[in-house]
Design a protein around this motif. Structure first.
Motif, PDB file in Angstrom:
ATOM      1  N   LYS A   1       0.826  -1.196   0.000  1.00  0.00           N
ATOM      2  CA  LYS A   1       0.000   0.000   0.000  1.00  0.00           C
ATOM      3  C   LYS A   1       0.868   1.257   0.000  1.00  0.00           C
ATOM      4  O   LYS A   1       1.908   1.304   0.659  1.00  0.00           O
ATOM      5  CB  LYS A   1      -0.898   0.046   1.248  1.00  0.00           C
ATOM      6  CG  LYS A   1      -1.935  -1.076   1.354  1.00  0.00           C
ATOM      7  CD  LYS A   1      -3.068  -0.905   0.372  1.00  0.00           C
ATOM      8  CE  LYS A   1      -4.117  -1.987   0.527  1.00  0.00           C
ATOM      9  NZ  LYS A   1      -4.902  -1.915   1.760  1.00  0.00           N
TER      10      LYS A   1
ATOM     11  N   TYR B   1      -2.873  -4.451  -7.618  1.00  0.00           N
ATOM     12  CA  TYR B   1      -3.724  -3.414  -7.038  1.00  0.00           C
ATOM     13  C   TYR B   1      -3.978  -2.304  -8.049  1.00  0.00           C
ATOM     14  O   TYR B   1      -3.098  -1.977  -8.855  1.00  0.00           O
ATOM     15  CB  TYR B   1      -3.069  -2.779  -5.813  1.00  0.00           C
ATOM     16  CG  TYR B   1      -3.425  -3.405  -4.492  1.00  0.00           C
ATOM     17  CD1 TYR B   1      -4.720  -3.310  -3.980  1.00  0.00           C
ATOM     18  CD2 TYR B   1      -2.472  -4.074  -3.738  1.00  0.00           C
ATOM     19  CE1 TYR B   1      -5.044  -3.872  -2.751  1.00  0.00           C
ATOM     20  CE2 TYR B   1      -2.789  -4.638  -2.506  1.00  0.00           C
ATOM     21  CZ  TYR B   1      -4.073  -4.538  -2.018  1.00  0.00           C
ATOM     22  OH  TYR B   1      -4.394  -5.091  -0.806  1.00  0.00           O
ATOM     23  N   CYS B   2      -5.161  -1.701  -7.975  1.00  0.00           N
ATOM     24  CA  CYS B   2      -5.497  -0.507  -8.756  1.00  0.00           C
ATOM     25  C   CYS B   2      -6.083   0.544  -7.817  1.00  0.00           C
ATOM     26  O   CYS B   2      -6.477   0.240  -6.690  1.00  0.00           O
ATOM     27  CB  CYS B   2      -6.509  -0.823  -9.858  1.00  0.00           C
ATOM     28  SG  CYS B   2      -5.938  -1.987 -11.117  1.00  0.00           S
ATOM     29  N   ASN B   3      -6.184   1.773  -8.316  1.00  0.00           N
ATOM     30  CA  ASN B   3      -6.810   2.829  -7.528  1.00  0.00           C
ATOM     31  C   ASN B   3      -7.314   3.938  -8.442  1.00  0.00           C
ATOM     32  O   ASN B   3      -6.914   4.037  -9.612  1.00  0.00           O
ATOM     33  CB  ASN B   3      -5.840   3.406  -6.500  1.00  0.00           C
ATOM     34  CG  ASN B   3      -6.558   3.977  -5.283  1.00  0.00           C
ATOM     35  OD1 ASN B   3      -7.784   4.001  -5.211  1.00  0.00           O
ATOM     36  ND2 ASN B   3      -5.790   4.459  -4.317  1.00  0.00           N
TER      37      ASN B   3
ATOM     38  N   CYS C   1      -2.680   1.289 -11.905  1.00  0.00           N
ATOM     39  CA  CYS C   1      -2.587  -0.090 -11.435  1.00  0.00           C
ATOM     40  C   CYS C   1      -1.131  -0.530 -11.331  1.00  0.00           C
ATOM     41  O   CYS C   1      -0.308  -0.167 -12.176  1.00  0.00           O
ATOM     42  CB  CYS C   1      -3.294  -1.053 -12.383  1.00  0.00           C
ATOM     43  SG  CYS C   1      -5.063  -0.788 -12.599  1.00  0.00           S
TER      44      CYS C   1
ATOM     45  N   GLN D   1      -0.871  -0.717  -3.948  1.00  0.00           N
ATOM     46  CA  GLN D   1      -1.959   0.123  -4.424  1.00  0.00           C
ATOM     47  C   GLN D   1      -1.419   1.540  -4.573  1.00  0.00           C
ATOM     48  O   GLN D   1      -0.862   2.094  -3.628  1.00  0.00           O
ATOM     49  CB  GLN D   1      -3.127   0.106  -3.441  1.00  0.00           C
ATOM     50  CG  GLN D   1      -4.333   0.880  -3.947  1.00  0.00           C
ATOM     51  CD  GLN D   1      -5.591   0.532  -3.179  1.00  0.00           C
ATOM     52  OE1 GLN D   1      -5.555   0.335  -1.967  1.00  0.00           O
ATOM     53  NE2 GLN D   1      -6.714   0.433  -3.860  1.00  0.00           N
TER      54      GLN D   1
ATOM     55  N   TYR E   1       3.645   5.116  -5.947  1.00  0.00           N
ATOM     56  CA  TYR E   1       3.532   3.670  -5.748  1.00  0.00           C
ATOM     57  C   TYR E   1       4.858   3.152  -5.228  1.00  0.00           C
ATOM     58  O   TYR E   1       5.841   3.907  -5.140  1.00  0.00           O
ATOM     59  CB  TYR E   1       3.133   2.957  -7.051  1.00  0.00           C
ATOM     60  CG  TYR E   1       4.283   2.637  -7.989  1.00  0.00           C
ATOM     61  CD1 TYR E   1       4.732   1.322  -8.151  1.00  0.00           C
ATOM     62  CD2 TYR E   1       4.936   3.635  -8.719  1.00  0.00           C
ATOM     63  CE1 TYR E   1       5.788   1.021  -9.014  1.00  0.00           C
ATOM     64  CE2 TYR E   1       5.978   3.337  -9.574  1.00  0.00           C
ATOM     65  CZ  TYR E   1       6.399   2.030  -9.718  1.00  0.00           C
ATOM     66  OH  TYR E   1       7.448   1.728 -10.566  1.00  0.00           O
TER      67      TYR E   1
END
Length: 591
Positions: free
Chosen positions: A121, A410-412, A424, A469, A481
């Motif tokens: 994260k 993970y994407c956001n 992502c 993420q 990231y």
């Protein structure tokens, strides 16, 4: 001041975790007589870690898993890289051995890097005084990271981002759940609370830590460390910041924890529901749950949100899709008031050994306007995620492992109201950015692959290991990231492609149609030996006739920019003639 974790505390933490994980399975269901309060320990008042494990909890009645008509999962349109980009050498998303030794970037530029490793994260927060901070977990797997002599991958790093080009680590969160949060690190922006539950790739007992970053995000203040969940792995926060959900993932176990007073968290609901990550609706009445068994669950959590006595959750719908692998999380958002979900899978269907190792789940957009009948309307995938191309790349660095390779993690979104972009982490393919201004036709607009080196985190395979993420700083077009093998990255997206997505034009503000020829003539008595011509940083062909050199300048399809043209002519006398020119590709529409 950056406080590093003393080695003796790291060793003690490892011993504590080892003790927890070695408890026999039967201890999770021991007699009620063992529900006693333990004496004060180093983590504060410790209730019996395993008492919660024996509680019955609620088992909502399951609804059927349904698969509906959906678009064929094809790769998104490939990014058109501007001049100066360092592009991937082959198909979209593939990074062969040595291709990213110095990194790859398309319509993206590195602003800053920090640290030597990353986790799952990256979070962004602006505190009540206007200070901007980043938080990121620094380890993919505890306690292997503890053996690093530098100890810079222990705990959650706190970065002062007041100068985005020069992040400064000001603190490290080292409560036990922050040493091994796995995928559970979560932030509630409304209250400035940071929470995590002790976790690993399977699970750990549900010890939860909560920090308050609202007053000074550079130095979050520990509020509590308490065994208030059953077990841990992933998590979710309600938008109002009053409920933290701890998910067991490997077991059917979700705990909803009241954190209204973060110094005294208390469980308010135990659910026998299998959940990887989950995200709550803005009102807290729905949880969008990524079920690792290959589907998305919409769960009615309204009674939990309302704090009704003995609250009961209710399953609303379950949806699966083609190439479902291991659903990771599901984020609700709205476009023009209509509700959707961004869902993303990790790895491939073969990761658990029961499916096709070339069936990549990747990501998708789901229409939930009829929440009892959700349906997939589009996919976010790379060409290397397609079965045949994925199989052909099996020998690339990092692709040998079922928990690495060419797949999503993970994407956001930058916002949950009318978002235009998705970022992502696509593991070995690095950070990928998509334009979703057309929800049914997502297109890739940028990517960034960190320089690859063989390190212990990537199995000594020189591959990208983008697992986190991402977070957005949209006012500066930044995406943050982390890479498991090399740390935290701040990447800025090219203005034209960002603006095109935000404005919903689907393309940069202008697309050049210019194609023309230039001529360079040398002196009457000169004779030409050789010629080189560079347009926008790339060598192009030239022709010559007598004393005249002709170069075709093709600017078609380029967004608004200035392209430099350099023609170098070496004469037989040895003299070098250089002609430099600059051309604008196009002007803004309406000007």
């Amino acid at each position: 001041m950056h406080r590093r974790l003393p080695a003796r505390i790291a060793i003690a933490a490892m011993a504590t975790i080892a003790g927890i994980t070695l408890v026999p399975p039967g201890a999770l269901a021991h007699p009620a007589s063992m529900k006693t309060t333990l004496r004060q320990g180093p983590l504060g008042p410790l209730n019996d870690l395993f008492a919660l494990g024996q509680a019955g909890g609620q088992t909502p009645e399951k609804v059927a898993v349904v698969r509906r008509d959906e678009p064929t999962p094809v790769a998104a349109q490939r990014a058109r890289c501007r001049a100066g980009s360092k592009v991937e050498p082959g198909i979209q998303g593939r990074v062969p051995a040595g291709a990213a030794k110095d990194g790859l970037a398309c319509n993206a530029a590195l602003v800053a890097r920090q640290g030597t490793s990353g986790g799952f994260k990256v979070l962004r927060y602006v505190d009540t005084a206007g200070r901007e901070c980043a938080f990121y977990d620094t380890a993919l797997l505890f306690p292997l990271n503890a053996f690093k002599a530098s100890q810079d991958s222990l705990g959650v790093a706190v970065l002062d981002m007041s100068d985005p080009a020069k992040p400064v680590q000001t603190d490290t969160l080292t409560a036990l759940p922050m040493l091994s949060p796995h995928e559970s690190l979560a932030l509630n922006p409304k209250r400035g609370l940071i929470a995590a539950v002790l976790g690993n790739p399977s699970t750990y007992p549900g010890l939860v830590a909560i920090y308050d970053a609202s007053q000074d995000c550079r130095h979050p203040v520990l509020q509590s460390v308490a065994p208030v969940a059953r077990i841990g792995h992933e998590s979710g926060f309600s938008e109002d910041g009053k409920t933290f959900y701890a998910n067991g993932t490997a077991f059917a176990a979700i705990t909803a924890i009241d954190v209204t007073d973060p110094r005294a968290p208390r469980p308010v609901w135990h659910g026998n529901v299998t959940s990887h990550g989950l995200t709550l609706s803005d009102d807290g009445n729905r949880a969008y749950i990524a079920d690792p068994d290959g589907n998305m669950l919409i769960l009615d959590t309204s009674e939990i949100q309302a704090r009704k006595p003995d609250p009961q959750a209710r399953e609303v719908a379950r949806l699966t899709w083609e190439n479902a692998s291991i659903p990771q999380n599901a984020i609700p958002f709205t476009v023009k008031g209509r509700p959707y979900v961004l869902e993303f899978d990790e790895y491939t269907a073969g990761t658990t050994g029961s499916g096709d190792r070339d069936a990549v789940g990747a990501a998708r957009i789901i229409d939930v306007s009829d929440e009892k009948a959700p349906r997939v309307i589009s996919n976010l995938r790379l060409q290397v995620n397609q079965a045949a191309d994925h199989k052909a790349a099996a020998d690339d660095p990092g692709a040998f492992s079922p928990v690495q390779g060419y797949a999503a993690h993970y994407c956001n979104l930058p916002t949950r109201v009318d978002p235009k972009l998705v970022a992502c982490s696509f593991i070995a393919s690095g950070l990928r950015v998509f334009d979703i201004s057309s929800l049914t036709s997502p297109k890739e607009i940028a990517y960034f692959v960190a320089p690859t080196k063989a390190r212990v985190e990537n199995g000594f395979q020189a591959s990208s290991f983008a697992m986190s993420q991402p977070a957005f700083a949209p006012e500066r077009r930044e995406v943050w990231y982390s890479d498991g093998a090399s740390g935290f990255y701040n990447v800025r997206i090219d203005k034209d492609v960002w603006d095109a997505a935000v404005q919903g034009t689907g393309q940069p503000r202008c697309a050049s149609r210019r194609r023309f020829a230039i001529r360079v003539r040398v002196a009457r008595s000169a004779r030409i030996r050789r010629v080189s011509a560079i347009v926008g940083g790339k060598r192009v062909r030239s022709t010559r006739s007598g004393r005249t050199v002709r170069v075709v300048v093709d600017l078609r399809g380029r967004s608004r920019q200035v392209v430099k043209v350099v023609v170098r002519i070496r004469l037989r006398s040895g003299r070098l003639v250089t002609d430099r020119r600059s051309y604008r590709t196009c002007v803004r529409r309406g000007t």
